[in-house]
Design a protein around this motif. Structure first.
Motif, mmCIF file in Angstrom:
data_model
loop_
_atom_site.group_PDB
_atom_site.id
_atom_site.type_symbol
_atom_site.label_atom_id
_atom_site.label_comp_id
_atom_site.label_asym_id
_atom_site.label_seq_id
_atom_site.Cartn_x
_atom_site.Cartn_y
_atom_site.Cartn_z
ATOM 1 N N ALA A 142 -11.422 26.884 10.452
ATOM 2 C CA ALA A 142 -12.965 27.507 11.108
ATOM 3 C C ALA A 142 -14.237 27.944 11.825
ATOM 4 O O ALA A 142 -14.400 28.936 11.466
ATOM 5 C CB ALA A 142 -14.147 25.914 10.045
ATOM 6 N N LEU A 143 -13.396 26.918 12.393
ATOM 7 C CA LEU A 143 -13.494 28.071 13.202
ATOM 8 C C LEU A 143 -13.462 29.815 13.639
ATOM 9 O O LEU A 143 -13.372 31.436 14.160
ATOM 10 C CB LEU A 143 -12.230 28.160 14.970
ATOM 11 C CG LEU A 143 -13.099 28.696 16.577
ATOM 12 C CD1 LEU A 143 -14.660 28.699 17.113
ATOM 13 C CD2 LEU A 143 -12.372 27.999 17.415
ATOM 14 N N GLU A 144 -11.144 29.918 13.041
ATOM 15 C CA GLU A 144 -11.578 30.882 13.284
ATOM 16 C C GLU A 144 -12.258 32.695 11.920
ATOM 17 O O GLU A 144 -12.433 33.511 12.298
ATOM 18 C CB GLU A 144 -10.029 30.881 12.479
ATOM 19 C CG GLU A 144 -8.600 32.456 12.285
ATOM 20 C CD GLU A 144 -9.055 32.798 13.674
ATOM 21 O OE1 GLU A 144 -8.875 32.293 14.409
ATOM 22 O OE2 GLU A 144 -8.999 34.364 13.479
ATOM 23 N N ARG A 145 -12.583 31.335 10.906
ATOM 24 C CA ARG A 145 -13.649 32.176 10.161
ATOM 25 C C ARG A 145 -14.696 32.638 10.799
ATOM 26 O O ARG A 145 -14.624 33.750 10.369
ATOM 27 C CB ARG A 145 -14.078 31.831 8.822
ATOM 28 C CG ARG A 145 -13.163 31.308 7.649
ATOM 29 C CD ARG A 145 -13.609 30.587 6.801
ATOM 30 N NE ARG A 145 -14.378 31.496 6.056
ATOM 31 C CZ ARG A 145 -15.659 31.061 4.768
ATOM 32 N NH1 ARG A 145 -15.000 29.982 4.254
ATOM 33 N NH2 ARG A 145 -16.477 31.753 4.307
ATOM 34 N N SER B 129 -15.678 20.886 18.553
ATOM 35 C CA SER B 129 -16.921 20.039 18.757
ATOM 36 C C SER B 129 -17.206 19.225 17.408
ATOM 37 O O SER B 129 -16.838 19.777 16.228
ATOM 38 C CB SER B 129 -17.591 21.365 18.794
ATOM 39 O OG SER B 129 -18.534 21.382 17.893
ATOM 40 N N TYR B 130 -17.966 18.142 17.551
ATOM 41 C CA TYR B 130 -18.923 17.328 17.238
ATOM 42 C C TYR B 130 -19.455 18.570 16.250
ATOM 43 O O TYR B 130 -19.638 18.390 14.621
ATOM 44 C CB TYR B 130 -20.147 16.446 17.374
ATOM 45 C CG TYR B 130 -20.627 15.777 16.798
ATOM 46 C CD1 TYR B 130 -20.898 15.404 16.233
ATOM 47 C CD2 TYR B 130 -22.329 16.535 16.969
ATOM 48 C CE1 TYR B 130 -21.732 14.592 14.988
ATOM 49 C CE2 TYR B 130 -23.278 15.849 16.040
ATOM 50 C CZ TYR B 130 -22.906 15.129 15.122
ATOM 51 O OH TYR B 130 -24.444 14.617 14.231
ATOM 52 N N HIS B 131 -20.283 19.430 16.324
ATOM 53 C CA HIS B 131 -21.205 20.011 15.132
ATOM 54 C C HIS B 131 -20.307 20.656 14.472
ATOM 55 O O HIS B 131 -19.893 20.801 13.510
ATOM 56 C CB HIS B 131 -21.805 21.320 16.052
ATOM 57 C CG HIS B 131 -22.987 21.271 16.833
ATOM 58 N ND1 HIS B 131 -23.580 19.727 16.603
ATOM 59 C CD2 HIS B 131 -23.350 20.958 18.434
ATOM 60 C CE1 HIS B 131 -24.854 20.204 17.779
ATOM 61 N NE2 HIS B 131 -24.454 20.378 18.711
ATOM 62 N N LEU B 132 -18.404 21.669 14.823
ATOM 63 C CA LEU B 132 -17.720 21.850 13.847
ATOM 64 C C LEU B 132 -17.387 20.717 13.074
ATOM 65 O O LEU B 132 -17.932 21.097 11.876
ATOM 66 C CB LEU B 132 -17.053 23.020 14.744
ATOM 67 C CG LEU B 132 -15.904 23.611 13.856
ATOM 68 C CD1 LEU B 132 -17.019 24.445 12.855
ATOM 69 C CD2 LEU B 132 -15.507 24.830 14.583
ATOM 70 N N SER B 133 -17.137 19.764 13.499
ATOM 71 C CA SER B 133 -15.930 18.579 12.797
ATOM 72 C C SER B 133 -17.084 18.558 11.545
ATOM 73 O O SER B 133 -16.345 17.552 10.892
ATOM 74 C CB SER B 133 -15.307 18.109 13.510
ATOM 75 O OG SER B 133 -15.811 17.581 15.030
#
Ligand code: GLU
Length: 293
Positions: free
Chosen positions: A91-94, A207-211
């Motif tokens: 998701a971070l990569e996107r 991070s909390y928000h992303l996961s």
């Protein structure tokens, strides 16, 4: 995209095993459980243990013990976030491909010193809804070449979302569906106040928000029931869902249980811990009464 209407509702209780559960967690867990039962829905348990420095297997075991003692049951298998770091990295990569993230090199100490000096000069530093200082914009102004050089030199860094760019990319006002007051209302999303939120740390690969948004979508969560302390975080979650094309659950933020000092309960406070109350002779029915259910 709203999480599929018409399907059986899916709820989740998502504690972090970095301390013992207290009465506030009991309220969240029981509400999720009761709402799932009433709506012929499903209840999932998710262990949010991305912070490998503070989360422990002992606390995780204690979560299971306390929840079972309360008479709750949930579906297996339980999702443990620390086993799914590649999902959050993807998701971070996107977001990186969309040019919405940047490496952030300032340490906590450096941010604290900067804010302290600013405030000592009588100028207010912007604070986020959790009262933490908003991240300074130094790193956003670095050239790509300088970023590459610092990373190649092994300088520790986090990854942060460029909030203004992210909002501009979505390009339209967002809302979320909130049922905390009994009926459903649309709440306007306002993530600006959070500044450039952290998406992965040098010592925790997410991070909390992303996961939380990745997992809510991946597990097909239709209803997020959690405390009012996370109300404002929902703005960040809706923004990330929109950027990543993830489903949008309905949100229900419930009242908080306050301690004798009028403040939100903390995991370090023994007297309102579920294990301590159990050892002192309380029954699950006493717990329900005590939290007003
Ligand atoms: N893991 C978070 C906590 O323990 C809750 C996350 C959520 O419900 O969205 O506070």
């Amino acid at each position: 995209m709203l999480a599929t209407p018409g399907q059986n509702p899916v709820f989740r209780f998502a504690p972090s095993p970095n301390g013992l559960l207290h009465l506030g967690h009991a309220l969240s867990a029981i509400l999720n459980h009761d709402m799932a039962q009433k709506s012929s829905g499903r209840l999932l348990l998710r262990i949010e243990d991305i912070d490998l420095t503070r989360c422990t297997p002992d606390y995780e075991e204690a979560i299971h013990r306390d929840l079972r003692w309360l008479g709750l049951s949930w579906e297996e298998p339980v999702r443990r976030q620390s086993e799914h770091f590649p999902d959050y990295a993807a998701a971070l990569e996107r977001l990186a491909e969309m040019d919405l993230v940047y490496p952030a090199f300032l340490t906590r100490g450096e941010v604290k010193a900067r804010v302290g000096a600013f405030e000592a000069a009588g100028r207010p530093w912007p604070r986020d809804p959790d009262s933490s200082p908003v991240y300074p914009d130094d790193d956003k102004r670095r050239s790509n070449e300088e970023r590459r050089r610092l990373i190649a030199a092994g300088v520790r860094h986090a990854w942060r979302l460029d909030m203004q760019k992210a909002i501009a990319m979505v390009g339209r006002p967002l809302t979320w569906r909130e049922t905390g007051d009994g009926s459903q209302v649309m709440v306007a999303v306002n993530p600006t106040a959070w500044g450039d939120v952290i998406l992965s740390r040098s010592d925790a690969p997410s991070s909390y928000h992303l996961s939380v948004v990745v997992d809510d979508a991946l597990q097909g969560i239709t209803h997020v029931v959690r405390g009012l302390d996370l109300y404002h975080a929902t703005s960040v979650h809706r923004l990330l869902q929109e950027l990543l094309g993830l489903t949008e659950p309905v949100y229900h933020h419930h009242r908080l249980i306050l301690g004798a000092d009028g403040r939100k309960l903390s995991k370090s406070e023994q007297s309102t811990g579920l294990a301590a109350l159990r050892q002192a002779g309380a029954s699950p029915a006493d717990i329900r009464r005590r939290i007003g259910l």
